[in-house]
Write a protein that holds these residues in place. Sequence first.
Motif, PDB file in Angstrom:
ATOM      1  N   TYR A   1       0.490  -1.278   0.053  1.00  0.00           N
ATOM      2  CA  TYR A   1      -0.149  -0.026  -0.061  1.00  0.00           C
ATOM      3  C   TYR A   1       0.977   1.195   0.130  1.00  0.00           C
ATOM      4  O   TYR A   1       2.254   1.434   0.408  1.00  0.00           O
ATOM      5  CB  TYR A   1      -0.809  -0.141   1.082  1.00  0.00           C
TER       6      TYR A   1
ATOM      7  N   LYS B   1       1.544   4.166   1.418  1.00  0.00           N
ATOM      8  CA  LYS B   1       0.872   4.876   3.128  1.00  0.00           C
ATOM      9  C   LYS B   1       0.834   6.672   2.514  1.00  0.00           C
ATOM     10  O   LYS B   1       0.347   7.462   2.244  1.00  0.00           O
ATOM     11  CB  LYS B   1       2.502   5.582   3.935  1.00  0.00           C
ATOM     12  N   PRO B   2      -0.738   6.467   3.934  1.00  0.00           N
ATOM     13  CA  PRO B   2      -0.997   8.585   3.770  1.00  0.00           C
ATOM     14  C   PRO B   2      -0.286   9.587   4.162  1.00  0.00           C
ATOM     15  O   PRO B   2       0.490   8.649   4.700  1.00  0.00           O
ATOM     16  CB  PRO B   2      -2.685   7.903   5.029  1.00  0.00           C
TER      17      PRO B   2
ATOM     18  N   VAL C   1      -0.874  14.628   8.202  1.00  0.00           N
ATOM     19  CA  VAL C   1      -1.340  15.269   8.494  1.00  0.00           C
ATOM     20  C   VAL C   1      -1.669  15.810  10.044  1.00  0.00           C
ATOM     21  O   VAL C   1      -2.553  14.796  11.040  1.00  0.00           O
ATOM     22  CB  VAL C   1      -2.885  15.447   7.783  1.00  0.00           C
TER      23      VAL C   1
ATOM     24  N   TYR D   1       0.039  19.484   5.854  1.00  0.00           N
ATOM     25  CA  TYR D   1       1.108  18.713   5.608  1.00  0.00           C
ATOM     26  C   TYR D   1       2.246  18.281   7.112  1.00  0.00           C
ATOM     27  O   TYR D   1       3.192  19.220   6.980  1.00  0.00           O
ATOM     28  CB  TYR D   1       1.218  18.098   4.262  1.00  0.00           C
TER      29      TYR D   1
ATOM     30  N   SER E   1       8.000  10.231   8.404  1.00  0.00           N
ATOM     31  CA  SER E   1       9.250  10.192   8.186  1.00  0.00           C
ATOM     32  C   SER E   1       9.924   8.677   7.436  1.00  0.00           C
ATOM     33  O   SER E   1      11.656   8.292   8.143  1.00  0.00           O
ATOM     34  CB  SER E   1       9.124   9.774   9.926  1.00  0.00           C
ATOM     35  N   THR E   2       9.281   8.379   6.262  1.00  0.00           N
ATOM     36  CA  THR E   2       9.874   7.450   6.263  1.00  0.00           C
ATOM     37  C   THR E   2       9.373   7.597   4.544  1.00  0.00           C
ATOM     38  O   THR E   2       8.990   8.612   4.007  1.00  0.00           O
ATOM     39  CB  THR E   2       8.618   5.791   6.024  1.00  0.00           C
TER      40      THR E   2
ATOM     41  N   ASN F   1       4.648   0.603   1.833  1.00  0.00           N
ATOM     42  CA  ASN F   1       5.607  -0.834   2.190  1.00  0.00           C
ATOM     43  C   ASN F   1       4.734  -1.814   1.617  1.00  0.00           C
ATOM     44  O   ASN F   1       2.885  -0.835   1.526  1.00  0.00           O
ATOM     45  CB  ASN F   1       5.795  -0.062   3.209  1.00  0.00           C
TER      46      ASN F   1
ATOM     47  N   TYR G   1       6.392   1.340  11.901  1.00  0.00           N
ATOM     48  CA  TYR G   1       5.635   2.639  12.316  1.00  0.00           C
ATOM     49  C   TYR G   1       4.070   1.956  12.718  1.00  0.00           C
ATOM     50  O   TYR G   1       3.490   1.643  12.178  1.00  0.00           O
ATOM     51  CB  TYR G   1       6.565   3.242  11.155  1.00  0.00           C
TER      52      TYR G   1
ATOM     53  N   LYS H   1       1.257   3.372  11.220  1.00  0.00           N
ATOM     54  CA  LYS H   1       0.694   4.235  10.253  1.00  0.00           C
ATOM     55  C   LYS H   1      -0.351   5.832   9.772  1.00  0.00           C
ATOM     56  O   LYS H   1      -0.836   5.592  11.535  1.00  0.00           O
ATOM     57  CB  LYS H   1      -0.259   3.402   8.779  1.00  0.00           C
ATOM     58  N   PRO H   2       0.171   6.708   9.376  1.00  0.00           N
ATOM     59  CA  PRO H   2      -0.860   7.973   9.457  1.00  0.00           C
ATOM     60  C   PRO H   2      -2.457   7.753   9.746  1.00  0.00           C
ATOM     61  O   PRO H   2      -2.491   7.359   8.178  1.00  0.00           O
ATOM     62  CB  PRO H   2      -0.616   9.451   8.772  1.00  0.00           C
ATOM     63  N   THR H   3      -3.394   8.687  10.235  1.00  0.00           N
ATOM     64  CA  THR H   3      -4.938   8.331   9.577  1.00  0.00           C
ATOM     65  C   THR H   3      -4.897   9.051   8.463  1.00  0.00           C
ATOM     66  O   THR H   3      -4.603  10.301   8.054  1.00  0.00           O
ATOM     67  CB  THR H   3      -5.789   8.411  10.426  1.00  0.00           C
ATOM     68  N   PRO H   4      -5.566   8.009   7.325  1.00  0.00           N
ATOM     69  CA  PRO H   4      -5.714   9.037   6.217  1.00  0.00           C
ATOM     70  C   PRO H   4      -7.102  10.121   6.404  1.00  0.00           C
ATOM     71  O   PRO H   4      -7.621   9.935   6.569  1.00  0.00           O
ATOM     72  CB  PRO H   4      -6.022   7.723   4.802  1.00  0.00           C
ATOM     73  N   VAL H   5      -6.363  10.644   5.437  1.00  0.00           N
ATOM     74  CA  VAL H   5      -7.537  12.045   6.181  1.00  0.00           C
ATOM     75  C   VAL H   5      -7.701  12.811   3.651  1.00  0.00           C
ATOM     76  O   VAL H   5      -7.292  12.383   3.181  1.00  0.00           O
ATOM     77  CB  VAL H   5      -6.852  13.307   6.421  1.00  0.00           C
TER      78      VAL H   5
ATOM     79  N   CYS I   1       0.797  25.231   3.580  1.00  0.00           N
ATOM     80  CA  CYS I   1      -0.358  25.347   2.846  1.00  0.00           C
ATOM     81  C   CYS I   1      -1.300  24.723   3.866  1.00  0.00           C
ATOM     82  O   CYS I   1      -0.755  23.811   4.949  1.00  0.00           O
ATOM     83  CB  CYS I   1       0.015  23.789   1.263  1.00  0.00           C
TER      84      CYS I   1
ATOM     85  N   ILE J   1      -4.689  23.537   5.598  1.00  0.00           N
ATOM     86  CA  ILE J   1      -5.631  22.430   4.936  1.00  0.00           C
ATOM     87  C   ILE J   1      -6.598  23.330   5.947  1.00  0.00           C
ATOM     88  O   ILE J   1      -7.006  23.039   7.426  1.00  0.00           O
ATOM     89  CB  ILE J   1      -5.677  21.066   4.819  1.00  0.00           C
TER      90      ILE J   1
ATOM     91  N   ASN K   1       2.453  -1.127  10.800  1.00  0.00           N
ATOM     92  CA  ASN K   1       3.546  -2.721   9.686  1.00  0.00           C
ATOM     93  C   ASN K   1       5.337  -2.127  10.256  1.00  0.00           C
ATOM     94  O   ASN K   1       5.240  -0.912  10.391  1.00  0.00           O
ATOM     95  CB  ASN K   1       3.214  -2.750   8.844  1.00  0.00           C
TER      96      ASN K   1
ATOM     97  N   TYR L   1       7.859  -9.469   7.350  1.00  0.00           N
ATOM     98  CA  TYR L   1       6.988  -8.640   7.974  1.00  0.00           C
ATOM     99  C   TYR L   1       6.381  -8.600   8.973  1.00  0.00           C
ATOM    100  O   TYR L   1       5.283  -9.838   9.140  1.00  0.00           O
ATOM    101  CB  TYR L   1       6.170  -8.793   6.716  1.00  0.00           C
TER     102      TYR L   1
END
Lengths: 191, 191
Positions: free
Chosen positions: A42, A44-45, A48, A68, A72-73, A77, B42, B44-48, B61, B63, B77, B84
């Motif tokens: 996937y 990664k998002p 924010v 934004y 850090s990555t 992945n 890590y 994962k960031p929450t998707p926005v 910028c 938002i 992950n 993995y």
Amino acid sequence: MIKLKLKLEVLKNSKSNLGKSLENDINLTNNYYLNNGIAVIYKKPTPVQVVRVNYPSRARCQITEAYYKTPSTTDYNGVFNGYYIDFDVKETHSKTAFPLSNIKPHQIAHLERVFHSGGVAFLIINFCQHSEYFILSYRSYLKFLSEFTTRKSIPRSFFKENCFLINYGYHPRLDYLQVIKNNLSCFIKNE
Amino acid sequence: MIKLKLKLEVLKNSKSNLGKSLENDINLTNNYYLNNGIAVIYKKPTPVQVVRVNYPSRARCQITEAYYKTPSTTDYNGVFNGYYIDFDVKETHSKTAFPLSNIKPHQIAHLERVFHSGGVAFLIINFCQHSEYFILSYRSYLKFLSEFTTRKSIPRSFFKENCFLINYGYHPRLDYLQVIKNNLSCFIKNE
């Protein structure tokens, strides 16, 4: 004058789309891998930093102020045949070389950590002018640094001699995992 | 009346913090792993979904309208010793069982795909009332489903018999990778 403005606008738009078509091709490829049970990879998002939220209805939370953050990555992945896969994608419009400044220090630091933890770490680089897609393994990147200590860009000839080409196809678009599978020892750390 | 309101407020706050302390412990543990070169894991960031942006200055910028999206994967992950790693963390305040409704269908679908691609897929579950932290491997989850087809929660006794306990420590807080390392065959798919 109008012509110049138009030209600038076109240039601006093409700049803002820089990297988007390659990202799109990789996302389509990853969907193909997922739907065919080949791999789970996937994007990664983008992280924010949320500052303020609002609840226009009880069910929905609206973010009204956010920024934004620098990730850090890398962007991508996942897992393929038990191997941890980690990479980023880059484009260059140069005909002759890929500028090292395109790779951010945090991305290299992350790929280094992944490589040392036994993962498969690399970059996918598109030379747009030649419609060429190369996989630059972290290992090849180290080789370049040790051989060319002062260069600020990786010449296309280095890619041709030390990297793997990905064929552009229809379904999947960029079958990078096939290339990795066939050359696995070039990607992972020696035991 | 004021007392009741206060009580409700306390309840609401404790609800909104549900899962936060476990998440914090896991984040601290992952930092420990990263800083000691043990693993690269890590959150994962929450998707926005960004709808509108504004540029208060050329450099930044902002938002101004966005919404949280439902993630399609789990929260954590990364890579450990070439494996993995993929998991989510859950808390329950129940003394006797963990409700299956706490696990979202997309999370199970994702863990299943990861398991079949050769990854290490699991959940970390905290029974808050007992201060117990269990690792429920995807394999044990399947075992539970096959043995108890009608139950809507996993009893604590099942965890005690089929799952691994993680000791709570200081540095690292929850050394889940040590448990996985010692019992690797219980976590990965048979060849």
